[in-house]
Design a protein around this motif. Structure first.
Motif, mmCIF file in Angstrom:
data_model
loop_
_atom_site.group_PDB
_atom_site.id
_atom_site.type_symbol
_atom_site.label_atom_id
_atom_site.label_comp_id
_atom_site.label_asym_id
_atom_site.label_seq_id
_atom_site.Cartn_x
_atom_site.Cartn_y
_atom_site.Cartn_z
ATOM 1 N N ALA A 31 0.842 -1.200 0.000
ATOM 2 C CA ALA A 31 0.000 0.000 0.000
ATOM 3 C C ALA A 31 0.875 1.247 0.000
ATOM 4 N N THR A 32 1.396 1.586 -1.165
ATOM 5 C CA THR A 32 2.328 2.708 -1.255
ATOM 6 C C THR A 32 1.632 4.062 -1.202
ATOM 7 N N ASN A 33 0.321 4.086 -1.305
ATOM 8 C CA ASN A 33 -0.398 5.347 -1.254
ATOM 9 C C ASN A 33 -0.701 5.786 0.174
ATOM 10 N N LEU A 34 -0.286 5.006 1.168
ATOM 11 C CA LEU A 34 -0.475 5.371 2.571
ATOM 12 C C LEU A 34 0.830 5.926 3.139
ATOM 13 N N SER A 35 0.707 6.922 3.995
ATOM 14 C CA SER A 35 1.900 7.453 4.652
ATOM 15 C C SER A 35 2.387 6.442 5.690
#
Length: 53
Positions: A31-35
């Motif tokens: 999940a690269t779209n989460l910080s």
């Protein structure tokens, strides 16, 4: 149902929220779209659900 239609194993092996939490937790590194903070919080919640707590 998934296996019968697609000839693939379902992502969630165990029924209920604990099984779903384990499947989501396994996919979390992708999940690269989460910080980093969001991943940490989500991992904490999924750990609680995965252990039934």
């Amino acid at each position: 149902m998934v296996a019968a239609v697609t000839n693939q194993q379902p992502a969630v092996q165990d029924p209920g929220p604990a099984g779903a939490a384990r499947a989501l937790r396994a996919a979390l590194p992708d999940a690269t779209n989460l910080s980093n903070a969001e991943q940490h919080l989500l991992r904490e919640w999924l750990n609680r659900l995965a252990t039934g707590g």
